[in-house]
Design an enzyme around this catalytic site. Structure first.
Site, short mmCIF file in Angstrom:
data_model
loop_
_atom_site.label_atom_id
_atom_site.label_comp_id
_atom_site.label_asym_id
_atom_site.label_seq_id
_atom_site.Cartn_x
_atom_site.Cartn_y
_atom_site.Cartn_z
N ARG A 10 -10.37 2.58 -3.68
CA ARG A 10 -9.13 2.37 -2.83
C ARG A 10 -8.76 3.28 -1.45
O ARG A 10 -9.55 4.65 -1.58
CB ARG A 10 -7.31 2.16 -3.39
CG ARG A 10 -7.25 1.51 -4.34
CD ARG A 10 -7.95 -0.08 -4.20
NE ARG A 10 -6.28 -0.86 -3.47
CZ ARG A 10 -6.49 -2.15 -3.25
NH1 ARG A 10 -7.37 -2.62 -3.08
NH2 ARG A 10 -5.63 -2.17 -2.01
N ARG A 57 0.72 -0.88 -0.16
CA ARG A 57 0.02 -0.66 0.05
C ARG A 57 0.56 1.19 0.11
O ARG A 57 0.35 2.08 -0.88
CB ARG A 57 -1.29 0.29 0.96
CG ARG A 57 -1.59 1.49 0.72
CD ARG A 57 -2.92 1.37 2.69
NE ARG A 57 -3.12 1.84 3.37
CZ ARG A 57 -4.19 2.10 4.16
NH1 ARG A 57 -5.08 1.47 4.10
NH2 ARG A 57 -3.25 2.83 5.01
N HIS A 77 -19.38 9.50 -1.82
CA HIS A 77 -20.00 7.84 -1.17
C HIS A 77 -21.30 8.35 -1.00
O HIS A 77 -21.82 9.13 -0.50
CB HIS A 77 -19.87 8.21 0.39
CG HIS A 77 -19.59 7.25 0.88
ND1 HIS A 77 -19.30 5.65 0.63
CD2 HIS A 77 -20.51 6.94 2.16
CE1 HIS A 77 -19.47 4.73 1.55
NE2 HIS A 77 -20.45 4.89 1.69
N ASN A 114 -13.75 13.31 -1.41
CA ASN A 114 -14.43 12.27 -1.69
C ASN A 114 -15.66 12.24 -1.94
O ASN A 114 -16.43 12.17 -0.75
CB ASN A 114 -14.23 10.77 -0.99
CG ASN A 114 -14.89 9.20 -1.40
OD1 ASN A 114 -14.33 9.28 -2.27
ND2 ASN A 114 -15.30 8.34 -0.31
N LEU A 167 -6.59 5.50 0.89
CA LEU A 167 -5.19 6.33 0.53
C LEU A 167 -5.06 6.39 2.20
O LEU A 167 -5.28 7.02 3.43
CB LEU A 167 -5.71 6.87 0.19
CG LEU A 167 -5.90 7.28 -1.41
CD1 LEU A 167 -6.47 8.26 -1.69
CD2 LEU A 167 -4.75 6.65 -1.93
N GLY A 184 -9.41 7.20 7.88
CA GLY A 184 -10.42 6.22 8.31
C GLY A 184 -10.81 6.30 6.98
O GLY A 184 -10.75 6.41 5.79
N ASP A 221 -13.94 6.92 4.79
CA ASP A 221 -14.98 7.40 4.49
C ASP A 221 -16.00 8.15 6.14
O ASP A 221 -16.72 8.43 6.24
CB ASP A 221 -16.83 6.69 4.45
CG ASP A 221 -16.28 6.03 3.31
OD1 ASP A 221 -15.93 6.74 2.32
OD2 ASP A 221 -16.81 4.80 3.13
C1 GRF Z 1 -19.91 5.74 -7.25
O1 GRF Z 1 -21.51 5.46 -6.67
C2 GRF Z 1 -19.32 6.35 -5.73
O2 GRF Z 1 -19.73 6.71 -5.13
C3 GRF Z 1 -19.02 5.01 -4.98
O3 GRF Z 1 -19.18 4.10 -6.62
C4 GRF Z 1 -19.72 4.72 -7.81
C5 GRF Z 1 -18.43 5.00 -8.48
O4 GRF Z 1 -19.10 5.90 -9.81
N1 GRF Z 1 -18.08 4.63 -4.52
P1 GRF Z 1 -18.63 5.80 -11.06
O5 GRF Z 1 -17.65 5.80 -10.91
O6 GRF Z 1 -18.00 7.44 -10.73
O7 GRF Z 1 -20.14 6.39 -12.33
#
Ligand code: GRF
Length: 212
Positions: free
Chosen positions: A94, A68, A110, A108, A96, A144, A146
Site C-alpha cells: 500500500r 486511505r 523494492h 522500504n 502511505l 511518492g 518508490d
Molecule cells: C519483495 O520482492 C518486495 O520487495 C516486494 O514484494 C516482495 C515481498 O516479499 N514489494 P516478502 O513478502 O518480503 O517475502
C-alpha cells in the site's frame, strides 16, 4: 552488549514475509533494533505466522473499504501505541500518505534498481524493458511511489532465459541484505538526508552498492 537501547521497529507486511524474516533474524544480540509489532493489511498471510513464531505481537488492519487517510491513521495509532521509532515496509503493498510518514523514518525495499521500474512487478518490468542488470533498492519512503532517498542498491544480471520468478528469486536475497543493513544504519543514526540524497556514514564492512 549494545551501549544504547535498541530502537523499536514496526514492520508492515502484505504477504510471504521473507523480508520480515530477515529482519527478525537480524534483530537479536547487539543489533541496534528490535521488531516490536508486525501489521498486515491482509489476514492470513504467511508473514503473520513468521511473526507469531518469533513471539512478536501482530495486528491485521484491512485497507478494504477504508478511506486511505483513515487506514493510515489506524496504522499510525497502533505503531505509536507500541512506541515504534522506525517503520520498515517489508513487502507492504500500500502507498502511505504524508501524514503517516511524519516524525519517523520509514524504510522500504523494492525489487528494482530505482528510479527505474517503480511500482508493481519490478522484475517483470525489468524483463519487459530488456535491461541486462536488474536489482534491489532500499530507500526512505516519501509520499511518492518508490521515490524517496536511496540508502542502498544491489545489482544482479538478467539472463536470456529469465522469467519474472527466476529474476525475482535472484534479487530477493539482496533485498534481505539491503533492508537489514539500512535498518542498522538508520537505527545507529548514521543516515543524513539532504534533499533527495541520503548520506550514510559507512562502516568498513558496508557497501551502498552490492553487486550480485
Ligand atoms: C519483495 O520482492 C518486495 O520487495 C516486494 O514484494 C516482495 C515481498 O516479499 N514489494 P516478502 O513478502 O518480503 O517475502
Amino acid at each position: 552488549m549494545p551501549d544504547t537501547v535498541p530502537r523499536r521497529v514496526g514492520v508492515l507486511v502484505s504477504g510471504r514475509g521473507s523480508n520480515l524474516q530477515a529482519l527478525l533474524d537480524a534483530c537479536v544480540g547487539d543489533f541496534p533494533a528490535r521488531v516490536v509489532r508486525v501489521i498486515s493489511n491482509i489476514a492470513g498471510v504467511y508473514a503473520l505466522e513468521r511473526a507469531e513464531r518469533a513471539g512478536i505481537p501482530t495486528s491485521v488492519l484491512s485497507h478494504a473499504g477504508v478511506p486511505r487517510a483513515a487506514f493510515d491513521a489506524a496504522l499510525r495509532a497502533q505503531l505509536m501505541d507500541d512506541g515504534v521509532e522506525i517503520v520498515c515496509l517489508a513487502g507492504f503493498m500500500r502507498v502511505l500518505g504524508a501524514e503517516f510518514l511524519e516524525g519517523w523514518p520509514v524504510i522500504n525495499v523494492h525489487p528494482a534498481l530505482l528510479p527505474a521500474f517503480p511500482g508493481l512487478h519490478g522484475p517483470r518490468q525489468a524483463i519487459a524493458g530488456g535491461v541486462v542488470q536488474a536489482g534491489a533498492t532500499v530507500h526512505l519512503v516519501d509520499p511518492g511511489v518508490d521515490t524517496g532517498p536511496i540508502l542502498g542498491q544491489a545489482s544482479v544480471p538478467v539472463t536470456d532465459d529469465d522469467t519474472e520468478d527466476t529474476l525475482a528469486g535472484r534479487i530477493l536475497p539482496f533485498e534481505h541484505r539491503l533492508l537489514v543493513q539500512a535498518l542498522r544504519q538508520v537505527a545507529e543514526g548514521r543516515v543524513q538526508v539532504e534533499g533527495r540524497r541520503a548520506h550514510i556514514a559507512l562502516k568498513p564492512s558496508e557497501q551502498r552498492w552490492i553487486v550480485g
